[in-house]
Design an enzyme around this catalytic site. Structure first.
Site, mmCIF file in Angstrom:
data_model
loop_
_atom_site.group_PDB
_atom_site.id
_atom_site.type_symbol
_atom_site.label_atom_id
_atom_site.label_comp_id
_atom_site.label_asym_id
_atom_site.label_seq_id
_atom_site.Cartn_x
_atom_site.Cartn_y
_atom_site.Cartn_z
ATOM 1 N N LYS A 185 2.300 11.097 7.272
ATOM 2 C CA LYS A 185 1.499 10.853 8.462
ATOM 3 C C LYS A 185 2.008 11.599 9.704
ATOM 4 O O LYS A 185 1.775 12.786 9.818
ATOM 5 C CB LYS A 185 1.371 9.346 8.691
ATOM 6 C CG LYS A 185 0.575 8.694 7.541
ATOM 7 C CD LYS A 185 -0.135 7.425 7.905
ATOM 8 C CE LYS A 185 -1.175 7.084 6.850
ATOM 9 N NZ LYS A 185 -0.822 6.006 5.950
ATOM 10 N N PHE A 198 0.857 -1.189 0.000
ATOM 11 C CA PHE A 198 0.000 0.000 0.000
ATOM 12 C C PHE A 198 0.893 1.239 0.000
ATOM 13 O O PHE A 198 1.659 1.470 0.930
ATOM 14 C CB PHE A 198 -0.952 0.065 1.204
ATOM 15 C CG PHE A 198 -1.852 1.276 1.107
ATOM 16 C CD1 PHE A 198 -3.011 1.241 0.346
ATOM 17 C CD2 PHE A 198 -1.508 2.472 1.722
ATOM 18 C CE1 PHE A 198 -3.812 2.372 0.205
ATOM 19 C CE2 PHE A 198 -2.304 3.611 1.588
ATOM 20 C CZ PHE A 198 -3.461 3.553 0.826
ATOM 21 N N ASP A 246 9.157 2.986 1.994
ATOM 22 C CA ASP A 246 7.992 3.784 2.369
ATOM 23 C C ASP A 246 7.748 3.567 3.866
ATOM 24 O O ASP A 246 7.225 2.533 4.277
ATOM 25 C CB ASP A 246 6.789 3.333 1.531
ATOM 26 C CG ASP A 246 5.500 4.082 1.909
ATOM 27 O OD1 ASP A 246 5.471 4.746 2.961
ATOM 28 O OD2 ASP A 246 4.525 3.962 1.142
HETATM 29 C C1 LIG Z 1 -1.038 6.107 4.432
HETATM 30 C C2 LIG Z 1 0.050 5.571 3.592
HETATM 31 C C3 LIG Z 1 0.379 6.149 2.338
HETATM 32 C C4 LIG Z 1 -0.427 7.256 1.720
HETATM 33 O O1 LIG Z 1 -0.488 8.412 2.465
HETATM 34 P P1 LIG Z 1 -1.653 9.491 2.180
HETATM 35 O O2 LIG Z 1 -1.289 10.645 3.048
HETATM 36 O O3 LIG Z 1 -2.956 8.859 2.543
HETATM 37 O O4 LIG Z 1 -1.587 9.821 0.722
HETATM 38 C C5 LIG Z 1 1.458 5.631 1.648
HETATM 39 N N1 LIG Z 1 2.177 4.603 2.131
HETATM 40 C C6 LIG Z 1 1.902 4.020 3.310
HETATM 41 C C7 LIG Z 1 2.742 2.894 3.797
HETATM 42 C C8 LIG Z 1 0.812 4.463 4.064
HETATM 43 O O5 LIG Z 1 0.506 3.854 5.220
#
Ligand SMILES: *Cc1c(COP(=O)(O)O)cnc(C)c1O
Length: 401
Positions: A255, A141, A226
């Site tokens: 985040k 994700f 990520d």
């Molecule tokens: C939440 C998340 C995203 C996307 O972030 P947004 O601010 O919702 O665009 C990307 N990668 C990971 C691992 C995430 O948990």
């Protein structure tokens, strides 16, 4: 529940139906607690998918927001502002990366990294134009843009949204051998999460990230992690890759970088990667804005001042042990690191959502991920007593059913 129903009715009438929230309307948040419009208090164990590592409305972060709001909030990158440089300096010093490129949402940070990797492949590695390949992991994700869902393996995330962006190859998560086999002379990068949060809190085998690091170096490919969800203390280290000393070439944060109050994200990299971007190559109107930068700096300072990384490590072990000690035939597995923990329900006992609904009745907010797993990710400011309070209720829900 009249007020609750009224607020929910408006959302259902006037918003797209792209979420399936629990039926609670939150009015106020403070620290680890939220209160709904009926006056009922809940322990927040989702933390907005780890965006609230510092807790709700941390006074220092709100203070920084208010102070900056009295001065200037937006300049655009057409001009300089007085907060962006200091924020990025602290971010780079804390993380050990040379440079950081500020964006707003997580998906934008990921998009920035994909562009950086492709251009790095062309100008630094010599991959022919438009031929660069990026290896990703199944079950990933990374956000919701068209390019990012192009390499999702989740059918629902993709259905109806093609045509997709080419240039991605996916391999099973946690399998270093498959990763090596997928590398070709046109591979420019590997993109992965150290723990797949949305995928169901999936922890790869020990050594996987170190192997990824070794492969990326040996094949001259960028390792891009990520850590939008796992970073900034969540897993009990500042970054989850530190468990294996596997520093990536590119690190993505979001985040909790915005301290739960404002969207702030960033791509971190070495000089040699970041310098592929020249004026006009990439940008964002709000990226690096004074308000976001002031908030981002305060969010980082709170992590350090309050020792939240160590806190997540210690309390994570306590929480994990408590969950593992629950004697319930419903539990398939308890897994995670630090304060990012998934409890997977045995599939024959149904999905996780009813358990989240029951926990809500008992004053605990959490959300299922990947249908069968309950994710527990409280603010890192939580105390041992509060975890014990939650454990009692979690045990009740998992043993009474
Ligand atoms: C939440 C998340 C995203 C996307 O972030 P947004 O601010 O919702 O665009 C990307 N990668 C990971 C691992 C995430 O948990």
């Amino acid at each position: 529940m009249a007020r609750t129903d009224e607020f929910i009715r408006d959302v259902e009438r006037y918003s797209a139906n792209n979420y399936h929230p629990l039926p609670i309307v939150i009015e106020k948040g403070e620290g680890v607690w939220v209160t709904d419009v009926e006056g009922k208090k809940y322990l927040d164990m989702l933390s907005a998918y780890s965006a609230l590592n510092q807790g709700h409305r941390h006074p220092k972060i709100i203070g920084a927001l208010m102070d900056q709001a009295q001065k200037v909030t937006l300049t655009s990158r057409a001009f300089h502002n007085e907060t962006m440089g200091g924020f990025l300096k602290t971010l780079c010093q804390m993380s050990g990366f040379d440079k950081a490129l500020p964006m707003n949402t997580g998906a934008e940070a990921v998009e920035t990294a994909l562009k950086a990797a492709r251009k790095w492949g062309l100008v630094k590695k010599g991959v022919p134009e438009n031929q660069g390949e990026i290896i990703v992991c199944e079950n990933n994700f990374h956000g919701r843009t068209v390019t990012i869902v192009s390499f999702s393996t989740e059918e629902q995330y993709r259905y109806g949204f093609g045509p997709f962006t080419p240039g991605f190859v996916s391999v099973p998560f946690g399998d270093a051998e498959a990763l090596e086999k997928a590398i070709t002379e046109n591979t420019v990068a590997i993109l992965a999460e150290p723990i797949q949060g949305e995928g169901g809190v999936l922890v790869p085998p020990a050594g996987y990230l170190a192997q990824m690091r070794e492969l990326a170096t040996r094949h001259n490919v960028l390792m891009m992690l990520d850590e939008i969800q796992t970073g900034l203390g969540r897993t009990g280290k500042l970054f989850a890759y530190q468990y294996e000393d596997a520093k990536p070439d590119v690190l993505l944060l979001g985040k909790a970088l915005g301290g739960g109050v404002y969207p702030v994200s960033a791509m971190l990299a070495s000089d040699g990667v970041m310098d592929v971007f020249g004026p006009g190559d990439h940008g964002s109107t709000f990226g690096g804005n004074p308000l976001g930068s002031a908030v981002g700096l305060a969010a980082l300072e709170v992590l350090e001042d309050e020792n939240l990384v160590q806190q997540a490590y210690t309390l994570g072990q306590h929480f994990m042990a408590g969950l593992k000690a629950i004697d319930s035939p419903l539990i398939k597995e308890v897994r995670g690191k630090g304060l990012l923990i998934g409890v997977e329900i045995k599939h024959e006992y149904g999905k996780a959502r009813p358990f989240c609904e029951r926990l809500m009745e008992l004053g605990i907010l959490c959300k299922e991920t990947h249908e069968y797993t309950i994710r527990f990710a409280p603010p890192l400011t939580i105390t041992k007593e509060q975890i014990d309070w939650a454990l009692e209720r979690i045990a009740k829900v998992l043993t009474e059913a």
